[in-house]
Write a protein that holds these residues in place. Structure first.
Motif, mmCIF file in Angstrom:
data_model
loop_
_atom_site.group_PDB
_atom_site.id
_atom_site.type_symbol
_atom_site.label_atom_id
_atom_site.label_comp_id
_atom_site.label_asym_id
_atom_site.label_seq_id
_atom_site.Cartn_x
_atom_site.Cartn_y
_atom_site.Cartn_z
ATOM 1 N N PHE A 160 112.327 38.274 78.300
ATOM 2 C CA PHE A 160 111.476 39.453 78.078
ATOM 3 C C PHE A 160 110.324 39.113 77.136
ATOM 4 N N LEU A 161 110.612 38.376 76.052
ATOM 5 C CA LEU A 161 109.570 38.018 75.095
ATOM 6 C C LEU A 161 108.536 37.078 75.727
ATOM 7 N N VAL A 162 109.004 36.141 76.532
ATOM 8 C CA VAL A 162 108.079 35.221 77.207
ATOM 9 C C VAL A 162 107.215 35.985 78.219
ATOM 10 N N ALA A 163 107.837 36.916 78.963
ATOM 11 C CA ALA A 163 107.078 37.712 79.930
ATOM 12 C C ALA A 163 106.066 38.609 79.212
ATOM 13 N N ALA A 164 106.443 39.157 78.046
ATOM 14 C CA ALA A 164 105.512 39.980 77.272
ATOM 15 C C ALA A 164 104.333 39.143 76.794
ATOM 16 N N ALA A 165 104.602 37.903 76.331
ATOM 17 C CA ALA A 165 103.517 37.007 75.916
ATOM 18 C C ALA A 165 102.604 36.675 77.097
ATOM 19 N N GLY A 196 100.199 46.223 79.847
ATOM 20 C CA GLY A 196 101.045 45.164 80.383
ATOM 21 C C GLY A 196 102.477 45.268 79.892
ATOM 22 N N LEU A 197 102.653 45.653 78.616
ATOM 23 C CA LEU A 197 104.002 45.851 78.087
ATOM 24 C C LEU A 197 104.692 47.015 78.787
ATOM 25 N N VAL A 198 103.948 48.097 79.009
ATOM 26 C CA VAL A 198 104.499 49.240 79.744
ATOM 27 C C VAL A 198 104.877 48.822 81.162
ATOM 28 N N ALA A 199 104.009 48.027 81.808
ATOM 29 C CA ALA A 199 104.303 47.543 83.155
ATOM 30 C C ALA A 199 105.550 46.667 83.157
ATOM 31 N N LEU A 200 105.735 45.862 82.094
ATOM 32 C CA LEU A 200 106.915 45.001 81.997
ATOM 33 C C LEU A 200 108.192 45.830 81.885
ATOM 34 N N VAL A 201 108.180 46.844 81.022
ATOM 35 C CA VAL A 201 109.358 47.705 80.883
ATOM 36 C C VAL A 201 109.657 48.420 82.197
ATOM 37 N N ALA A 202 108.592 48.959 82.830
ATOM 38 C CA ALA A 202 108.787 49.631 84.117
ATOM 39 C C ALA A 202 109.296 48.654 85.173
#
Length: 309
Positions: free
Chosen positions: A74-79, A212-218
């Protein structure tokens, strides 16, 4: 009464997920004044990144813990989504400052196609699984109050809480912080914001990173429920009626709109479906959005735009 409450709660939980998707549209619109057609592609790209990194990292790092592998993924995808936001500003948006809204709109369409193509090249185009360890089994509650109790899906309940928490944090961010006020100023007028020293390039990187963070959580939530596949990009279409109903400029509107549509879909399918045929849940939101476009196009909480000529 118990069945009605069960349906109502299911609608509220689905509505929070719709609100989360709609939030991505609202964030970009509030900061740039343009509707972001790339939001669906961002959800897909982020979900692909999360799924593939969660698959690769245990082998690369020798991880045995599912929780640790998912956290690092998750942290890598957020970065990675931050890098995407920086590239979007550096390669696209900085050349479109003070351009017409239609130009920015077409730019988001181009960004969507690029993200889908790059996502396919980097991560593949198969169906991938995201397993974040959320319970899938339903749970029976309030059986001492209602006959038979209320059957609640644990996964839906947890994801609704996560969506509600994220929406609440972003609402505070926009309303109470200096950066949030700067974002609203940029949305109102690019030139005026620049004239008082607001760095437009920094603001766009921030807002696309948050989106992008919102898109990642979704993407993680919907990927966990449906699997990560390219049809996930169409999930963003579920957010369109929400932003039309709540208003493109309102974060609270995204919340209320999502809840109204989630509840309306469930209740109409259960109580009207047997009378007029099934499938109401599929088109209910779009019919409601059409009514609002005809009679209140700015939505429940949107700002009415008045142009002086």
């Amino acid at each position: 009464m118990g069945f009605f409450l069960e349906t109502l709660i299911g609608g509220l939980m689905a509505g929070m997920l719709y609100s989360l998707i709609a939030l991505g549209f609202v964030l970009i619109y509030k900061a740039s004044g343009v509707f972001n057609f790339a939001q669906g592609a961002m959800v897909l790209f982020a979900a692909l990144a999360m799924a593939r990194f969660a698959e690769w990292l245990p082998g690369w790092l020798g991880l045995e813990s599912l929780w640790l592998a998912n956290t690092i993924a998750f942290l890598v995808a957020a970065a990675l989504m931050f890098v995407v936001a920086w590239l979007i500003e550096r390669l696209v948006l900085r050349y479109l400052v003070n351009q017409e809204g239609a130009t920015l709109l077409m730019a988001t369409l181009g960004i969507a196609y690029v993200l889908e193509g790059v996502g396919s090249s980097l991560f593949g185009n198969d169906v991938y699984r995201i397993d974040v360890g959320m319970p899938k089994d339903p749970v029976l509650i309030l059986d001492g109050i209602f006959e038979g109790g209320l059957l609640i899906n644990k996964e839906d309940f947890i994801t609704a809480l996560i969506a509600a928490l994220l929406v609440g944090l972003l609402t505070i961010f926009f309303q109470k912080t200096t950066t949030g006020r700067a974002l609203r100023a940029v949305a109102d007028d690019h030139q005026a914001a620049q004239s008082i020293g607001i760095p437009l390039n920094h603001i766009w990187v921030i807002i696309w990173s948050v989106a992008g963070l919102v898109a990642l959580v979704a993407g993680v939530i919907w990927g966990s429920k449906l699997g990560v596949q390219f049809s996930l990009a169409t999930v963003a279409l579920r957010g369109l009626p929400v932003v039309i109903l709540g208003g493109l400029t309102s974060i609270p509107g995204a919340i209320i709109g999502g809840l109204i549509i989630g509840v309306g879909e469930k209740l109409s399918e259960v109580y009207l479906g047997p009378l007029i045929g099934g499938g109401i849940e599929i088109w209910f939101a779009y019919q409601l959005a059409l009514v609002f476009l005809l009679f209140r196009p700015q939505g429940l909480f949107g700002e009415k735009i008045i142009d002086r000529v």
